[in-house]
Design a protein around this motif. Structure first.
Motif, PDB file in Angstrom:
ATOM      1  N   CYS A  34       0.861  -1.188   0.000  1.00  0.00           N
ATOM      2  CA  CYS A  34       0.000   0.000   0.000  1.00  0.00           C
ATOM      3  C   CYS A  34       0.894   1.233   0.000  1.00  0.00           C
ATOM      4  O   CYS A  34       1.442   1.609   1.036  1.00  0.00           O
ATOM      5  CB  CYS A  34      -0.905   0.000   1.227  1.00  0.00           C
ATOM      6  N   SER A  43      -4.995  -1.900   6.210  1.00  0.00           N
ATOM      7  CA  SER A  43      -4.047  -3.005   6.003  1.00  0.00           C
ATOM      8  C   SER A  43      -4.484  -4.281   6.708  1.00  0.00           C
ATOM      9  O   SER A  43      -4.391  -5.373   6.136  1.00  0.00           O
ATOM     10  CB  SER A  43      -2.649  -2.597   6.467  1.00  0.00           C
ATOM     11  N   ASP A  56       3.000  -1.394   4.283  1.00  0.00           N
ATOM     12  CA  ASP A  56       2.595  -0.001   4.118  1.00  0.00           C
ATOM     13  C   ASP A  56       3.611   0.892   4.809  1.00  0.00           C
ATOM     14  O   ASP A  56       4.660   0.417   5.261  1.00  0.00           O
ATOM     15  CB  ASP A  56       1.173   0.220   4.654  1.00  0.00           C
TER      16      ASP A  56
END
Length: 75
Positions: A34, A43, A56
């Motif tokens: 991400c 997430s 992420d």
């Protein structure tokens, strides 16, 4: 978006739908990255729904912190 801000539940469903489309088109994907700084709140939902690791900005910061602050061992 309403006057109080974004609707988190709606955004989560949109993100999950986008990941579903991505995985349907590319079933060989083994992890999700991400890149958007707005995605970390989703997430866990992505990982839970699709049983894939999710990376992420939060995981990047944790990785970097662990590299810069190693465990100190004492005898």
């Amino acid at each position: 978006m309403n006057q109080q801000g974004a609707d988190r539940d709606t955004q989560e469903q949109e993100v999950l739908a986008a990941v579903q489309r991505l995985l349907t088109s590319h079933p060989e994907i083994g992890a999700i990255v991400c890149e958007c700084a707005n995605f970390p709140p989703y997430s866990a939902a992505i990982a839970q729904r699709f049983r894939l690791p999710v990376y992420d900005i939060v995981t990047l910061i944790r990785w970097m912190h662990n590299a810069l602050a190693p465990i100190r061992y004492t005898p």
